[in-house]
Design an enzyme around this catalytic site. Structure first.
Site, PDB file in Angstrom:
ATOM      1  N   ASP A 106     -57.212  85.339  -6.482  1.00 20.01           N
ATOM      2  CA  ASP A 106     -57.248  84.290  -5.454  1.00 20.01           C
ATOM      3  C   ASP A 106     -57.776  84.806  -4.122  1.00 20.01           C
ATOM      4  O   ASP A 106     -58.720  84.241  -3.556  1.00 20.01           O
ATOM      5  CB  ASP A 106     -55.843  83.702  -5.249  1.00 20.01           C
ATOM      6  CG  ASP A 106     -55.463  82.744  -6.360  1.00 20.01           C
ATOM      7  OD1 ASP A 106     -55.855  83.004  -7.512  1.00 20.01           O
ATOM      8  OD2 ASP A 106     -54.775  81.752  -6.085  1.00 20.01           O
ATOM      9  N   ARG A 126     -41.463  87.710   5.070  1.00 21.40           N
ATOM     10  CA  ARG A 126     -42.550  86.996   5.733  1.00 21.40           C
ATOM     11  C   ARG A 126     -42.658  87.264   7.232  1.00 21.40           C
ATOM     12  O   ARG A 126     -43.772  87.414   7.756  1.00 21.40           O
ATOM     13  CB  ARG A 126     -42.457  85.491   5.456  1.00 21.40           C
ATOM     14  CG  ARG A 126     -42.631  85.096   3.989  1.00 21.40           C
ATOM     15  CD  ARG A 126     -43.665  85.924   3.284  1.00 21.40           C
ATOM     16  NE  ARG A 126     -43.989  85.487   1.935  1.00 21.40           N
ATOM     17  CZ  ARG A 126     -44.329  86.306   0.954  1.00 21.40           C
ATOM     18  NH1 ARG A 126     -44.366  87.624   1.175  1.00 21.40           N
ATOM     19  NH2 ARG A 126     -44.639  85.837  -0.239  1.00 21.40           N
ATOM     20  N   ASP A 128     -44.329  79.342   1.488  1.00 18.37           N
ATOM     21  CA  ASP A 128     -44.908  80.456   2.235  1.00 18.37           C
ATOM     22  C   ASP A 128     -45.938  80.023   3.258  1.00 18.37           C
ATOM     23  O   ASP A 128     -46.076  80.640   4.325  1.00 18.37           O
ATOM     24  CB  ASP A 128     -45.513  81.478   1.267  1.00 18.37           C
ATOM     25  CG  ASP A 128     -44.481  82.462   0.754  1.00 18.37           C
ATOM     26  OD1 ASP A 128     -43.400  82.540   1.355  1.00 18.37           O
ATOM     27  OD2 ASP A 128     -44.767  83.160  -0.236  1.00 18.37           O
ATOM     28  N   SER A 147     -46.375  83.240 -11.747  1.00 17.40           N
ATOM     29  CA  SER A 147     -46.821  84.000 -10.573  1.00 17.40           C
ATOM     30  C   SER A 147     -45.674  84.870 -10.078  1.00 17.40           C
ATOM     31  O   SER A 147     -44.499  84.554 -10.286  1.00 17.40           O
ATOM     32  CB  SER A 147     -47.293  83.056  -9.466  1.00 17.40           C
ATOM     33  OG  SER A 147     -46.215  82.292  -8.974  1.00 17.40           O
TER      34      SER A 147
END
Length: 412
Positions: free
Chosen positions: A15, A94, A123, A179
């Protein structure tokens, strides 16, 4: 005329490699950024790939210590948990990733930052709210929310075709049917076959921990020592570990080889969708559980109740929703510190076939627990007759309640 620069959060995967090439085609110079938060990854290989695709630079920033000391340990202090189960492993990473990415963007004079987050997940919110707080003037390019990108790349096959046409190196065309996101605190699994909440997670999916059924037949014991709610020492097999990173790594290793820290849940995303997620959070599970146990010994009842009802819930919610860089988070963190002044002591722990248990706890400095007063075998300083008055006072309103129900003929 010089091209505008964009700082891309890069992983080396399909990606973000395609996004890198697409941004270059859109006329940008792209600076790639990778954060080392403890994931098992070949950073140098990913860097070489980014430069080969056409990035003008690629930064690899080691932010593991910052991640542990500024995010994971405060989460332990307040026993942070989302919807009773999820220990926030992804959410915790994050803020430090976003801060490091903005720092690189500023150093390189980038006009924008970019990421590969899906348009349906949490996210994108976490990163972008952090970006705007850290640099209010920054522009964010989110390809998976741009029609010109997601209509062109409807799925993995489109990305593979694009990679083949543009010379993007692809190590494998076969994707695992889920994922993953990994850091020092945990590994998460979602999407693909896991989108059916009734499909059992495959045994070969779990990356960090051994299957509890295959874990050692002998339990493993260790001791955790806390100061003001922070893990300060881990004692195991005759060695004492005090460095925060090494302590966390050792807690991870102990839990991983004993199958501790797996959960499989359906959670409520911030944007309103429900999502099924599987998580491995080995060391953090042990640290949090030991901390909760120690608080039972050393923390005042009312302080603990207020913290649990207000601070723990809201701190977890803030982390999950991506509001770390906010005034409410600062306020709550100051409350966390205030609540932890007496959380000093040690907890003797045991892990065995996926389970974490407590063998004992003690404190040399805090004296809230009095064995003599609590004992059923001696009177001590506590006079049992005092309880009669205590019960009488507590019963006043309940007697009134009972009388009212009786008068109405209602059954209690």
């Amino acid at each position: 005329m010089a091209k505008e620069k964009v700082c891309l959060a890069y992983s080396g995967g399909l990606d973000t490699s395609c996004i890198l090439k697409w941004l270059i085609e859109e006329g940008y110079d792209v600076v790639c950024f990778m954060a080392d938060v403890g994931q098992e990854e070949d950073f140098e290989a990913a860097k070489a790939k980014a430069l080969k695709i056409g990035a003008v630079a690629c930064y690899i920033e080691d932010i593991r210590r910052e991640f542990i000391e500024e995010l994971c340990f405060p989460a332990v202090q307040c026993n942070a948990v989302y919807e009773n189960i999820y220990l926030l492993g992804t959410s915790l990473a994050r803020p430090v990733i976003a801060r490091a990415q903005i720092k690189v963007a500023q150093k390189e004079g980038c006009v924008a930052v970019s990421h590969g987050c899906t348009g349906k997940g949490n996210d994108q919110v976490r990163f972008e709210l952090a970006f705007y707080a850290l640099q209010p003037s920054i522009k964010v390019i989110a390809p998976w929310r741009l029609p010109e990108f997601y209509e062109r790349f409807a799925g993995r096959n489109d990305l593979l075709d694009y990679a083949a046409k543009t010379g993007i190196p692809v190590s494998s065309t076969k994707s695992k049917p889920w994922s993953m996101d990994e850091n020092l605190a945990h590994c998460s699994y979602e999407a693909g076959i896991l989108e059916d909440p009734d499909v059992t997670a495959p045994a070969d999916m779990w990356k960090l921990t051994i299957d509890p059924l295959e874990a050692p037949d002998k339990p493993e014991d260790f001791t955790l020592i806390f100061e003001k709610g922070l893990p300060k020492k881990l004692i195991t097999n005759g060695k004492t570990i005090t460095d925060s990173v090494e302590l966390f790594l050792e807690a991870n290793a102990i839990a991983r080889r004993n199958g501790v820290g797996r959960v499989d849940i359906v959670e409520n995303r911030f944007i309103g969708l429900k999502s099924r997620g599987c998580y491995e959070t080995p060391g953090l599970t042990c640290l949090r559980s030991a901390h909760i146990d120690l608080e039972g010994l050393v923390l005042d009842r009312e302080v603990r109740a207020l913290r649990d009802q207000f601070v723990t819930f809201n701190y977890a919610k803030i982390l999950y929703n991506g509001l770390y860089f906010s005034p409410e988070r600062e306020f709550l963190e100051e409350s966390i510190v205030a609540s932890q002044k007496t959380v000093n002591g040690q907890v003797r722990c045991r892990v065995y076939k996926g389970n974490f248990s407590i063998l004992g706890r003690s404190s040399e400095t805090e004296k809230l627990y009095d064995a003599s007063e609590s004992s059923m075998d001696e009177i001590g300083a506590f006079s049992p007759k005092d309880t009669t008055g205590f019960i009488s006072v507590q019963a006043i309103r309940l007697k009134k309640y009972g009388d009212a129900k009786n008068a109405k003929g209602e059954r209690l």
